[in-house]
Design a protein around this motif. Sequence first.
Motif, mmCIF file in Angstrom:
data_model
loop_
_atom_site.group_PDB
_atom_site.id
_atom_site.type_symbol
_atom_site.label_atom_id
_atom_site.label_comp_id
_atom_site.label_asym_id
_atom_site.label_seq_id
_atom_site.Cartn_x
_atom_site.Cartn_y
_atom_site.Cartn_z
ATOM 1 N N ASP A 206 0.837 -1.189 0.000
ATOM 2 C CA ASP A 206 0.000 0.000 0.000
ATOM 3 C C ASP A 206 0.872 1.239 0.000
ATOM 4 O OD1 ASP A 206 -1.958 1.844 0.261
ATOM 5 O OD2 ASP A 206 -2.383 1.430 2.380
ATOM 6 N N SER A 209 -3.294 6.429 0.770
ATOM 7 C CA SER A 209 -4.648 6.599 0.262
ATOM 8 C C SER A 209 -4.735 7.620 -0.850
ATOM 9 C CB SER A 209 -5.578 7.017 1.414
ATOM 10 O OG SER A 209 -5.125 8.235 1.971
ATOM 11 N N SER A 211 -3.032 9.430 -4.559
ATOM 12 C CA SER A 211 -2.697 8.904 -5.873
ATOM 13 C C SER A 211 -1.209 8.947 -6.127
ATOM 14 C CB SER A 211 -3.433 9.711 -6.962
ATOM 15 O OG SER A 211 -3.051 11.070 -6.894
ATOM 16 N N THR A 219 -2.301 3.280 -4.883
ATOM 17 C CA THR A 219 -3.739 3.232 -4.627
ATOM 18 C C THR A 219 -4.280 4.645 -4.531
ATOM 19 O OG1 THR A 219 -3.500 3.218 -2.223
ATOM 20 C CG2 THR A 219 -3.520 1.065 -3.334
ATOM 21 N N THR A 221 -8.311 6.696 -3.303
ATOM 22 C CA THR A 221 -9.477 6.502 -2.454
ATOM 23 C C THR A 221 -10.754 6.744 -3.235
ATOM 24 O OG1 THR A 221 -8.247 7.186 -0.489
ATOM 25 C CG2 THR A 221 -10.643 7.252 -0.347
ATOM 26 N N THR A 239 -10.502 -3.564 -11.684
ATOM 27 C CA THR A 239 -9.928 -4.484 -10.716
ATOM 28 C C THR A 239 -10.969 -5.546 -10.397
ATOM 29 O OG1 THR A 239 -8.779 -4.634 -8.591
ATOM 30 C CG2 THR A 239 -10.615 -3.074 -8.707
ATOM 31 N N LEU A 247 -7.596 -5.267 -0.122
ATOM 32 C CA LEU A 247 -7.050 -3.940 0.120
ATOM 33 C C LEU A 247 -7.687 -3.270 1.333
ATOM 34 C CD1 LEU A 247 -6.699 -2.261 -3.405
ATOM 35 C CD2 LEU A 247 -4.877 -2.716 -1.773
ATOM 36 N N LYS A 263 -10.022 1.920 -0.457
ATOM 37 C CA LYS A 263 -8.811 1.959 -1.265
ATOM 38 C C LYS A 263 -9.067 1.214 -2.569
ATOM 39 C CE LYS A 263 -5.644 1.822 2.708
ATOM 40 N NZ LYS A 263 -4.597 1.000 3.362
ATOM 41 N N PRO A 265 -7.010 0.205 -6.417
ATOM 42 C CA PRO A 265 -5.691 0.229 -7.059
ATOM 43 C C PRO A 265 -5.632 1.230 -8.201
ATOM 44 C CG PRO A 265 -6.888 -1.765 -7.635
ATOM 45 C CD PRO A 265 -7.726 -1.044 -6.637
#
Length: 355
Positions: A206, A209, A211, A219, A221, A239, A247, A263, A265
């Motif tokens: 991770d 949150s 970009s 990841t 939000t 995804t 996640l 979260k 991807p």
Amino acid sequence: MAKPLSAAAFLKALKDEGLKVVEVGSWRTHNREGHGAWGPVHGVMIHHTVTKGTKDTVDICRNGHASLPGPLCHGVIAKDGTVYLVGYGRANHAGLGDDDVLQAVIDEKPVPTDNEANTDGNARFYGFECENLGDGKDPWPAVQLKAIEKAAAALCRAHGWGERSVIGHLEWQPGKIDPKGFTMASMRSRVKDRLGDSSPGPSKPDSGSGSSGSGSSSTTTYTVKKGDTLSVIASAHKTTVATLVKLNGLKDPDKLSVGQKLKVPGKAAPAVQYEPFPGAAFFHGGRHSAIVTAMGRRLVALGFGRHYTNGPGPDWTNADKANVRDFQLSRPDLAGDADGIPGPKTWAALKVPKV
């Protein structure tokens, strides 16, 4: 982990994977749901039948026997690769198994050795019985192995699962040996290859949150909106449901709250795009449109597909109208509009993905 597919969605998933499917009698309502739970489901279980001859195999899997009532599975996979649907809902196929194995399937991790029988598998797995004597000598034709691969992949694809959601009975219940004659590791490898890029892999590190970051490990939000489901959000962000579950550490992917932060991807993932309301006059006999297909698939995903015997498809039919009406009646804010024709409020609540 997911709410079981409707019978119509289950059938469609198999056919969309290219399988030849035969519907046996009233398979959609033939089940043991009066004897225990059915769902949430976590994976697909493969068995062999210890029988010879397709007709006899289908009959016993549908009807069961004196000590174990049918159905004994959801589908029978014959030597020639045909899938015979014999029941839907709770079926007597898995029995009690190991809770550690179940947790590994949920987490999509390698399954441990099964050494307990403390968890009801009939409630948690789809089951396919495969025609074979199970003596290690009866051959498995290539077309049958291909059908097993397709059937397992079809349900994984429908739920956003990876290949580790597919297990054999021998991996679930101590003392079982089925399926015998091929390894589940080899079958999972086939399923993984079939799913291709849609197969979720191990959770990525991770990067926060926002970009920031680069590549597949970043990841961002997403804020849950009214009417969102995990499958719609997963599709919009390219995804899978399984990836979002991992996640976010979700215990019940069917329960989302408006305003909940998830979260997802990727960098600066786009907002979910919905099909604009085409107007009530759009929905009439003779209408042929991809929007109708998308609406039907959305109804099935929400659990309102019971009137479909074929489809959903691009032609507006009485089945579409009946399913829309069921959806409207399920919601107090729409019950006053329950005529089966989507109005602005119904369309906004359906959240049909843009086509």
